[in-house]
Design a protein around this motif. Structure first.
Motif, PDB file in Angstrom:
ATOM      1  N   SER A  77     -28.421  73.239   5.166  1.00 17.85           N
ATOM      2  CA  SER A  77     -29.301  74.451   5.056  1.00 17.85           C
ATOM      3  C   SER A  77     -28.185  75.588   5.094  1.00 17.85           C
ATOM      4  CB  SER A  77     -30.129  74.494   6.189  1.00 17.85           C
ATOM      5  OG  SER A  77     -31.170  73.816   6.287  1.00 17.85           O
ATOM      6  N   ALA A  78     -27.112  75.452   5.607  1.00 21.34           N
ATOM      7  CA  ALA A  78     -26.011  76.382   5.515  1.00 21.34           C
ATOM      8  C   ALA A  78     -25.308  76.611   4.159  1.00 21.34           C
ATOM      9  CB  ALA A  78     -24.879  76.044   6.675  1.00 21.34           C
ATOM     10  N   LEU A  79     -25.460  75.056   3.507  1.00 20.57           N
ATOM     11  CA  LEU A  79     -24.687  74.901   2.250  1.00 20.57           C
ATOM     12  C   LEU A  79     -25.753  75.336   0.954  1.00 20.57           C
ATOM     13  CD1 LEU A  79     -22.432  71.894   2.675  1.00 20.57           C
ATOM     14  CD2 LEU A  79     -21.889  74.153   2.524  1.00 20.57           C
ATOM     15  N   GLY A  80     -26.825  75.903   1.321  1.00 19.52           N
ATOM     16  CA  GLY A  80     -27.978  76.115   0.419  1.00 19.52           C
ATOM     17  C   GLY A  80     -28.716  75.070  -0.206  1.00 19.52           C
ATOM     18  N   VAL A  81     -28.625  73.592   0.202  1.00 22.75           N
ATOM     19  CA  VAL A  81     -29.038  72.483  -0.529  1.00 22.75           C
ATOM     20  C   VAL A  81     -30.519  72.422  -0.080  1.00 22.75           C
ATOM     21  CG1 VAL A  81     -28.655  69.940  -0.559  1.00 22.75           C
ATOM     22  CG2 VAL A  81     -26.753  71.553  -0.511  1.00 22.75           C
ATOM     23  N   LEU A  82     -30.722  72.277   1.222  1.00 22.88           N
ATOM     24  CA  LEU A  82     -32.257  72.112   1.643  1.00 22.88           C
ATOM     25  C   LEU A  82     -33.155  72.923   1.124  1.00 22.88           C
ATOM     26  CD1 LEU A  82     -32.153  70.492   5.232  1.00 22.88           C
ATOM     27  CD2 LEU A  82     -31.740  69.285   2.884  1.00 22.88           C
ATOM     28  N   GLN A  83     -32.749  74.261   0.841  1.00 25.66           N
ATOM     29  CA  GLN A  83     -33.733  75.165   0.267  1.00 25.66           C
ATOM     30  C   GLN A  83     -34.028  74.710  -1.233  1.00 25.66           C
ATOM     31  OE1 GLN A  83     -30.840  75.537   1.986  1.00 25.66           O
ATOM     32  NE2 GLN A  83     -30.602  77.590   3.203  1.00 25.66           N
ATOM     33  N   LYS A  84     -33.207  73.797  -1.917  1.00 26.14           N
ATOM     34  CA  LYS A  84     -33.747  73.614  -3.244  1.00 26.14           C
ATOM     35  C   LYS A  84     -34.734  72.391  -3.340  1.00 26.14           C
ATOM     36  CE  LYS A  84     -30.556  76.423  -4.910  1.00 26.14           C
ATOM     37  NZ  LYS A  84     -31.124  77.444  -5.797  1.00 26.14           N
ATOM     38  N   LEU A  85     -35.049  71.791  -2.048  1.00 26.57           N
ATOM     39  CA  LEU A  85     -36.004  70.647  -2.040  1.00 26.57           C
ATOM     40  C   LEU A  85     -37.239  71.159  -2.736  1.00 26.57           C
ATOM     41  CD1 LEU A  85     -35.527  68.912   1.349  1.00 26.57           C
ATOM     42  CD2 LEU A  85     -34.853  67.921  -0.871  1.00 26.57           C
ATOM     43  N   SER A  86     -37.777  70.182  -3.639  1.00 23.57           N
ATOM     44  CA  SER A  86     -39.072  70.620  -4.232  1.00 23.57           C
ATOM     45  C   SER A  86     -40.128  69.936  -3.794  1.00 23.57           C
ATOM     46  CB  SER A  86     -38.983  70.420  -5.768  1.00 23.57           C
ATOM     47  OG  SER A  86     -38.631  69.113  -6.197  1.00 23.57           O
ATOM     48  N   ALA A  87     -40.037  68.973  -2.890  1.00 25.95           N
ATOM     49  CA  ALA A  87     -40.982  68.208  -2.325  1.00 25.95           C
ATOM     50  C   ALA A  87     -40.824  68.525  -0.413  1.00 25.95           C
ATOM     51  CB  ALA A  87     -41.005  66.770  -2.531  1.00 25.95           C
ATOM     52  N   PRO A  88     -41.862  68.403   0.212  1.00 29.60           N
ATOM     53  CA  PRO A  88     -41.854  68.393   1.490  1.00 29.60           C
ATOM     54  C   PRO A  88     -41.084  67.498   2.143  1.00 29.60           C
ATOM     55  CG  PRO A  88     -44.073  67.916   0.969  1.00 29.60           C
ATOM     56  CD  PRO A  88     -43.133  67.979  -0.238  1.00 29.60           C
ATOM     57  N   SER A  89     -40.165  67.717   3.281  1.00 32.79           N
ATOM     58  CA  SER A  89     -39.527  66.523   4.123  1.00 32.79           C
ATOM     59  C   SER A  89     -40.382  66.562   5.379  1.00 32.79           C
ATOM     60  CB  SER A  89     -37.978  67.227   4.638  1.00 32.79           C
ATOM     61  OG  SER A  89     -38.004  68.449   4.962  1.00 32.79           O
ATOM     62  N   GLY A  90     -40.042  65.361   5.910  1.00 26.71           N
ATOM     63  CA  GLY A  90     -40.794  65.027   7.255  1.00 26.71           C
ATOM     64  C   GLY A  90     -40.113  65.496   8.487  1.00 26.71           C
ATOM     65  N   ALA A  91     -40.640  66.058   9.243  1.00 22.77           N
ATOM     66  CA  ALA A  91     -40.085  66.066  10.798  1.00 22.77           C
ATOM     67  C   ALA A  91     -40.158  64.833  11.667  1.00 22.77           C
ATOM     68  CB  ALA A  91     -40.756  67.530  11.582  1.00 22.77           C
ATOM     69  N   GLY A 128     -31.219  64.263  -4.229  1.00 19.91           N
ATOM     70  CA  GLY A 128     -30.399  64.125  -5.518  1.00 19.91           C
ATOM     71  C   GLY A 128     -30.804  65.327  -6.369  1.00 19.91           C
ATOM     72  N   GLU A 129     -32.088  65.703  -6.385  1.00 20.25           N
ATOM     73  CA  GLU A 129     -32.246  66.613  -7.397  1.00 20.25           C
ATOM     74  C   GLU A 129     -31.847  68.207  -6.818  1.00 20.25           C
ATOM     75  OE1 GLU A 129     -36.508  66.084  -7.899  1.00 20.25           O
ATOM     76  OE2 GLU A 129     -36.295  64.598  -9.402  1.00 20.25           O
ATOM     77  N   ALA A 130     -32.096  68.283  -5.336  1.00 16.30           N
ATOM     78  CA  ALA A 130     -31.631  69.329  -4.734  1.00 16.30           C
ATOM     79  C   ALA A 130     -30.077  69.686  -5.032  1.00 16.30           C
ATOM     80  CB  ALA A 130     -32.099  69.401  -3.308  1.00 16.30           C
ATOM     81  N   LEU A 131     -29.436  68.417  -4.659  1.00 16.93           N
ATOM     82  CA  LEU A 131     -28.019  68.668  -4.873  1.00 16.93           C
ATOM     83  C   LEU A 131     -27.565  68.998  -6.204  1.00 16.93           C
ATOM     84  CD1 LEU A 131     -26.643  65.348  -2.799  1.00 16.93           C
ATOM     85  CD2 LEU A 131     -26.273  67.986  -2.536  1.00 16.93           C
ATOM     86  N   GLU A 132     -28.392  68.545  -7.208  1.00 18.21           N
ATOM     87  CA  GLU A 132     -27.857  68.703  -8.444  1.00 18.21           C
ATOM     88  C   GLU A 132     -28.183  70.208  -8.964  1.00 18.21           C
ATOM     89  OE1 GLU A 132     -26.810  69.007 -12.178  1.00 18.21           O
ATOM     90  OE2 GLU A 132     -26.328  67.367 -11.017  1.00 18.21           O
ATOM     91  N   ALA A 133     -29.198  70.653  -8.219  1.00 16.77           N
ATOM     92  CA  ALA A 133     -29.836  72.152  -8.474  1.00 16.77           C
ATOM     93  C   ALA A 133     -28.610  73.345  -7.789  1.00 16.77           C
ATOM     94  CB  ALA A 133     -30.926  72.540  -7.869  1.00 16.77           C
ATOM     95  N   ARG A 134     -27.940  72.552  -6.668  1.00 15.02           N
ATOM     96  CA  ARG A 134     -26.953  73.487  -6.102  1.00 15.02           C
ATOM     97  C   ARG A 134     -25.763  73.571  -6.820  1.00 15.02           C
ATOM     98  NH1 ARG A 134     -24.613  77.072  -4.602  1.00 15.02           N
ATOM     99  NH2 ARG A 134     -24.178  77.707  -2.437  1.00 15.02           N
ATOM    100  N   LEU A 135     -25.447  72.114  -7.408  1.00 17.79           N
ATOM    101  CA  LEU A 135     -24.173  71.989  -8.060  1.00 17.79           C
ATOM    102  C   LEU A 135     -24.240  72.839  -9.274  1.00 17.79           C
ATOM    103  CD1 LEU A 135     -23.692  68.010  -7.877  1.00 17.79           C
ATOM    104  CD2 LEU A 135     -22.044  69.833  -6.838  1.00 17.79           C
ATOM    105  N   ALA A 136     -25.277  72.988  -9.963  1.00 17.00           N
ATOM    106  CA  ALA A 136     -25.392  73.832 -11.155  1.00 17.00           C
ATOM    107  C   ALA A 136     -24.894  75.107 -10.980  1.00 17.00           C
ATOM    108  CB  ALA A 136     -26.958  73.642 -11.703  1.00 17.00           C
TER     109      ALA A 136
END
Length: 424
Positions: A77-91, A128-136
């Motif tokens: 979250s601090a690195l701005g990656v999880l904010q890029k998730l397009s699908a919900p994660s599970g707690a 992977g898609e969230a990482l790619e969005a952040r890398l871009a």
């Protein structure tokens, strides 16, 4: 990534890239990409060698389910990656541990520790898609893709020379620090002459998405057995992620089962705590083999993630451990550059500090994962009452629970500051 020839030593004439990277990362998977993101804010010249071409994800980003500890959630979250998730994660709000054939069970509840959850479950493809969005979004990062690591060229005391092939042919890249994040069969590790120790657990792990009659309620289940775990992870799409271990000699037969027969088998092993198993997605199979590098550093080189240690997935420790490798390196470089903006990322003292800093977390996590995998799979009659007593005690002794909870949330040893940075 294919294992490189350790004897490879190309001529560098006509192959040299003009850029001298402060850090050159081989491998654009979970840990390598995360490291590149963590280093971006330091103003370094960072290169990332990726096997996948633009527009494609590495093979590791498939339908597997990743269990992120709280420390990992904080850092990503601090690195701005999880904010890029397009699908919900599970707690993961609770963890239920039991063993087939033994009495007793352990139930860990995040609420008892003042937490809403222990972590979250993310589908590898979504991550992977969230990482790619952040890398871009990283303006300084230089990405070589698709590119393949070939070996080490002639180098000197102040830099590593790395030969790669890409669409333009072969070239030599230079770096003050070379980081191997290229997986279990690391070509960089082989080229550096670093050996590895292996243990085959003789288990095959089947992974799939599971639909049940009762949707996930935040409980992650770890059902242990003589052939390994059957785990259910609560996903964000109202399905479970299923990991079902079978004896290696049974793997082909299990792979040949139709969905109904596979579900019946998994249900019989797991039980009915999550309701009836109604359907599953595509299945993939992965051998459970532990591979440990005999050392994690060499001159101006360092191993992280699965290149340093590939461990049994029981307890979901692998990626969490690898991410802490990457973040510790980034933190040490940051501290060095803060004291001296010209500090050398490949300085031997920095690499020695990395090894020392990672020792406690790495050794304790490896011992926990391997010990749990061996103990729970051993069906010797004399061990059954001891295991049952252990589960019973863990469920009732605060100190025993606290040990498990700390590990489950990713807090072993001296973890990086980003892991403790709780996001609002």
């Amino acid at each position: 990534m294919p294992v490189a020839d350790p004897s490879f030593s190309p001529s560098i004439d006509g192959l040299t890239d003009a850029t001298l990277h402060d850090v050159l990362i081989v491998g654009g998977g979970l840990v390598g990409a995360s490291l590149a993101i963590a280093l971006e804010r330091l103003g370094l010249e960072v290169g990332l060698i990726e096997a996948a071409p633009p527009g494609a994800l590495p093979a590791v980003f498939d339908e597997r389910n990743l269990s992120f500890a709280e420390a990992t959630v904080n850092a990503l979250s601090a690195l701005g990656v999880l904010q890029k998730l397009s699908a919900p994660s599970g707690a993961i709000e609770r963890i239920h541990i039991s063993r087939r054939g033994d009495f007793g069970r352990s139930l860990l509840d995040a609420g008892k520790y003042g937490r809403r959850e222990f972590g979250r479950v993310v589908v590898a493809r979504d991550f992977g898609e969230a990482l790619e969005a952040r890398l871009a979004e990283l303006p300084r990062l230089r990405r070589y893709r698709p590119a393949r690591f070939l070996g080490l060229a002639t180098d000197d005391a102040v830099q590593r020379a790395v030969c790669v092939s890409d669409g333009d042919g072969e070239r030599v890249l230079r770096a003050r620090l070379l980081v191997a994040a290229d997986g279990t069969r690391s070509g960089v590790r082989a080229a550096l002459g670093i050996g590895s120790d292996e243990h085959d657990y003789r288990q095959t792990l089947f992974v799939t998405r599971l639909r049940t009659s009762r949707g996930p309620d935040g409980t992650a289940y770890e059902r242990l057995g003589e052939h390994g775990p059957t785990a259910l992870l609560p996903r964000g799409d109202r399905h479970y992620g299923l990991i079902h271990a079978v004896a290696r000699e049974d793997a082909d037969a299990v792979a040949a089962l139709d969905d109904n027969a596979f579900l019946a088998r998994a249900q019989e092993v797991f039980g009915w705590r999550a309701g009836r198993f109604l359907g599953c997605g595509a299945r993939s199979a992965h051998p459970a083999i532990r591979v440990l590098a005999q050392r994690t550093t060499a001159a101006r080189a360092l191993l992280v993630g699965n290149a340093a240690q590939t461990i049994h997935p029981i307890g979901a420790q692998g990626f969490n451990l690898g991410l802490r490798d990457a973040l510790t390196l980034a933190e040490l470089i940051e501290h060095a550059r803060r004291a001296d903006p010209t500090a050398d990322c490949g300085d031997p003292a920095l690499l020695a500090a990395y090894v020392e800093r990672r020792r406690d977390d790495r050794e304790r996590t490896l011992a926990f994962s391997d010990g749990l995998a061996r103990l729970t799979a051993n069906d010797a009659p004399l061990l059954r009452p001891l295991r049952s007593l252990g589960l019973f005690a863990t469920d009732r002794l605060p100190s025993a629970q606290a040990y498990l909870v700390g590990g489950a949330m990713g807090y072993r040893g001296d973890v990086p500051a980003l892991c403790r940075q709780v996001q609002a």
